[in-house]
Design a protein around this motif. Structure first.
Motif, PDB file in Angstrom:
ATOM      1  N   LEU A  18       3.432   6.869   7.795  1.00  0.00           N
ATOM      2  CA  LEU A  18       3.218   8.163   8.435  1.00  0.00           C
ATOM      3  C   LEU A  18       3.936   9.285   7.689  1.00  0.00           C
ATOM      4  O   LEU A  18       3.361  10.360   7.464  1.00  0.00           O
ATOM      5  N   GLU A  19       5.176   9.040   7.306  1.00  0.00           N
ATOM      6  CA  GLU A  19       5.933  10.091   6.632  1.00  0.00           C
ATOM      7  C   GLU A  19       5.377  10.370   5.244  1.00  0.00           C
ATOM      8  O   GLU A  19       5.309  11.530   4.818  1.00  0.00           O
ATOM      9  N   LEU A  20       4.964   9.325   4.533  1.00  0.00           N
ATOM     10  CA  LEU A  20       4.361   9.545   3.221  1.00  0.00           C
ATOM     11  C   LEU A  20       3.017  10.246   3.365  1.00  0.00           C
ATOM     12  O   LEU A  20       2.670  11.118   2.552  1.00  0.00           O
ATOM     13  N   ALA A  21       2.256   9.895   4.398  1.00  0.00           N
ATOM     14  CA  ALA A  21       0.988  10.590   4.646  1.00  0.00           C
ATOM     15  C   ALA A  21       1.229  12.075   4.885  1.00  0.00           C
ATOM     16  O   ALA A  21       0.469  12.930   4.418  1.00  0.00           O
ATOM     17  N   ILE A  50      -2.869   5.571   1.338  1.00  0.00           N
ATOM     18  CA  ILE A  50      -2.027   5.582   2.539  1.00  0.00           C
ATOM     19  C   ILE A  50      -2.882   5.499   3.797  1.00  0.00           C
ATOM     20  O   ILE A  50      -2.442   4.984   4.838  1.00  0.00           O
ATOM     21  N   THR A  51      -4.120   5.974   3.729  1.00  0.00           N
ATOM     22  CA  THR A  51      -5.033   5.855   4.873  1.00  0.00           C
ATOM     23  C   THR A  51      -5.339   4.394   5.163  1.00  0.00           C
ATOM     24  O   THR A  51      -5.435   3.975   6.322  1.00  0.00           O
ATOM     25  N   LYS A  52      -5.449   3.589   4.097  1.00  0.00           N
ATOM     26  CA  LYS A  52      -5.677   2.148   4.279  1.00  0.00           C
ATOM     27  C   LYS A  52      -4.472   1.505   4.970  1.00  0.00           C
ATOM     28  O   LYS A  52      -4.626   0.635   5.829  1.00  0.00           O
ATOM     29  N   ALA A  53      -3.280   1.945   4.570  1.00  0.00           N
ATOM     30  CA  ALA A  53      -2.070   1.404   5.191  1.00  0.00           C
ATOM     31  C   ALA A  53      -2.014   1.760   6.669  1.00  0.00           C
ATOM     32  O   ALA A  53      -1.686   0.918   7.517  1.00  0.00           O
ATOM     33  N   LEU A 106       0.832  -1.205   0.000  1.00  0.00           N
ATOM     34  CA  LEU A 106       0.000   0.000   0.000  1.00  0.00           C
ATOM     35  C   LEU A 106       0.871   1.263   0.000  1.00  0.00           C
ATOM     36  O   LEU A 106       0.558   2.239  -0.697  1.00  0.00           O
ATOM     37  N   VAL A 107       1.949   1.262   0.766  1.00  0.00           N
ATOM     38  CA  VAL A 107       2.842   2.421   0.802  1.00  0.00           C
ATOM     39  C   VAL A 107       3.484   2.638  -0.571  1.00  0.00           C
ATOM     40  O   VAL A 107       3.566   3.769  -1.055  1.00  0.00           O
ATOM     41  N   ALA A 108       3.915   1.557  -1.187  1.00  0.00           N
ATOM     42  CA  ALA A 108       4.520   1.664  -2.518  1.00  0.00           C
ATOM     43  C   ALA A 108       3.520   2.202  -3.531  1.00  0.00           C
ATOM     44  O   ALA A 108       3.860   3.036  -4.380  1.00  0.00           O
TER      45      ALA A 108
END
Length: 395
Positions: free
Chosen positions: A81-84, A67-70, A46-48
Motif C-alpha cells: 500500500l505504501e509503495l503504491a 504493485i497492483t498484482k501484489a 512483487l513489492v521488491a
C-alpha cells in the motif's frame, strides 16, 4: 521514502486514465480480504520488484502494474500500500496516492508497524492543508520523538532527520496556511528551535529559520541563517546524500535572492543547471537574479561607484549582465511554451524583465529565432498556431 518539504509536491489531479482500474477496485475492497489467503513470499517478491522498477529503473508505470498484482493478492499489505502510494505520487495521481496512504494508516494507526512515511506523505498531499496537515504531522512527530529516545546509531540518525523534516513542515504551515492563527509565530519559533537542537547544522532547519526571519522582517538574521545553511553543503558533490535535493535547493535560491545574496544564488543555480537544465524555475530565477545584479551595477556606475576606490564599474558591466539575464529568460520562455507551464506569475514577471532589459540595452533575438527568421514579441508566452508555408522546390 517521504520526507516533509523535500519532495516536489505534485499537482492535485483526479485518477489518471492510464492507471490500472484493478488498483481502484482493490482499494475499495480492502476489508474483504485476508492476508492468510495469499502467499507472503509472492507478495514480498512483487513489492521488491515494484520498488526496483520505481527507484532503480525509473519506470513508474511498470512499477504500478507490478504493485497492483501484489495488492490483488493481499490488499492489506502495508509495504504494498505504501509503495503504491509513492508510485502514484510519481505518476501525479494524487487522489489514488492519498487513498493508498490513508488505507495504510487505518492498518497502522501509530506507525509502530511500518513507520511514519505515510503520515508525512499525507501531510504534504492532503488537499485540505492547514489543520488537517498539522494533524498528520503531529502523528508523525509523536512517533519520531519516541523513536529518537529509544534507538541508537544509524537508526537514531534516521529518526532525527525525519523528525527535523516534520518539524520544519509544521513551521512552514504556520508561515502559510495557518499564518493568521494567534499562536502562529510562537509555534514556528518552537518547531524551528526544536529542529535546530536536534540538528544545528542541517540545511533544512536553517533554511526554515531564514524563511521565518524574513517573515519577521529580520533580514540580517535571515542572511546569517542562509549563510550557515549554504556552508553546510556548498562544497558537497550533487551525489552526496547530505546535499539537499534539487527542489529544496531551488527554493533555497529564492530565499537567497530575497535576502539580496545574489552571487550566492547564482552559484547554486549554476550547480542546478549542470544537474538538470530542463526546469522553467531554474531559468526564470537565474534571469531574475542576473537582472538584479545588473541593476546594482548600473546604480553604482550612475553614482560614480558610490565614491569607492575599490570597485571599478564600467557601463558594459551591467549591460553584459543584463544581456546574460536575457539569455536565461529566453530559455525560461522556451521551456515555458514547450512544457505548457501554467504559472502565469512567472510569465508576467519574465516578460516585464525582458521589456526592461530591451528598453535599456536594445532588443535582440534568441539564436534559434534568428535562424528561423522569426520575430520576438515581448510578453508572448503562449504557443502560436500559425501555419508554416511549405517551401517550393526549384522548378
Amino acid at each position: 521514502m517521504a520526507k516533509a518539504k523535500t519532495k516536489t509536491k505534485p499537482s492535485k489531479k483526479s485518477r489518471r486514465k492510464d492507471a490500472p482500474a484493478t488498483l481502484a477496485s482493490v482499494l475499495q475492497n480492502i476489508a474483504a480480504h485476508s492476508t492468510s489467503q495469499q502467499s507472503a513470499v509472492d507478495i514480498d517478491t512483487l513489492v521488491a520488484r515494484a520498488n526496483s522498477l520505481l527507484h532503480e529503473e525509473t519506470d513508474p508505470h511498470q512499477a504500478l502494474a507490478t504493485i497492483t498484482k501484489a495488492l490483488a493478492k493481499n490488499p492489506t499489505s502495508l509495504p504494498a500500500l505504501e509503495l503504491a502510494g509513492e508510485i502514484n505520487v510519481e505518476l501525479e495521481d494524487t487522489e489514488t496516492a492519498i487513498r493508498c496512504f490513508t488505507a495504510a494508516t487505518e492498518l497502522d494507526a501509530d506507525g509502530s508497524v511500518s513507520g511514519v512515511e505515510k503520515f508525512l506523505w499525507l501531510a504534504e498531499l492532503c488537499e485540505e492543508g492547514g489543520e488537517v496537515a498539522i494533524r498528520w504531522y503531529e502523528r508523525a512527530v509523536e512517533y519520531l520523538r519516541k523513536r529518537v529516545s529509544e534507538v541508537t546509531g544509524e537508526d537514531k540518525a534516521t529518526a532525527e532527520q525525519k523528525l527535523c523534516s516534520a518539524l520544519c513542515g509544521m513551521a512552514e504551515l504556520y508561515m502559510t496556511d495557518l499564518c493568521m492563527q494567534p499562536d502562529a509565530e510562537s509555534r514556528c519559533e518552537a518547531y524551528i528551535t526544536e529542529s535546530l537542537l536536534i540538528a544545528p547544522t542541517s540545511p533544512e532547519p536553517l533554511s526554515t529559520l531564514a524563511s521565518f526571519r524574513i517573515s519577521q522582517s529580520k533580514p540580517a538574521d535571515a542572511r546569517a541563517a542562509l549563510t550557515r545553511s549554504l556552508d553546510a553543503w556548498k562544497h558537497l558533490r550533487p551525489t552526496d546524500e547530505r546535499i539537499p535535493p534539487y527542489p529544496a535547493r531551488m527554493s533555497f535560491t529564492r530565499l537567497l535572492i530575497e535576502c539580496e545574496l545574489y552571487e550566492e544564488a547564482m552559484d547554486v543555480l549554476e550547480g542546478l543547471q549542470a544537474e538538470d537544465d530542463q526546469s522553467v524555475d531554474l531559468w526564470y530565477l537565474g534571469g531574475w537574479c542576473l537582472f538584479l545584479i545588473g541593476a546594482k551595477l548600473k546604480e553604482l556606475a550612475a553614482n560614480g561607484n558610490g565614491g569607492s576606490t575599490d570597485v571599478q564599474v564600467e557601463v558594459e558591466d551591467w549591460r553584459d549582465t543584463w544581456a546574460a539575464a536575457r539569455e536565461w529568460l529566453w530559455n525560461c520562455e522556451k521551456l515555458y511554451k514547450a512544457f505548457e507551464w501554467q504559472d502565469a506569475g512567472i510569465a508576467e514577471h519574465a516578460s516585464e524583465l525582458l521589456a526592461n532589459i530591451n528598453g535599456e540595452i536594445g532588443e535582440a533575438k534568441p539564436d534559434d529565432e534568428e535562424k528561423e527568421g522569426e520575430d520576438v514579441e515581448e510578453g508572448e508566452w503562449e504557443d502560436d498556431d500559425d501555419d508554416e508555408d511549405e517551401e517550393m522546390g526549384d522548378s
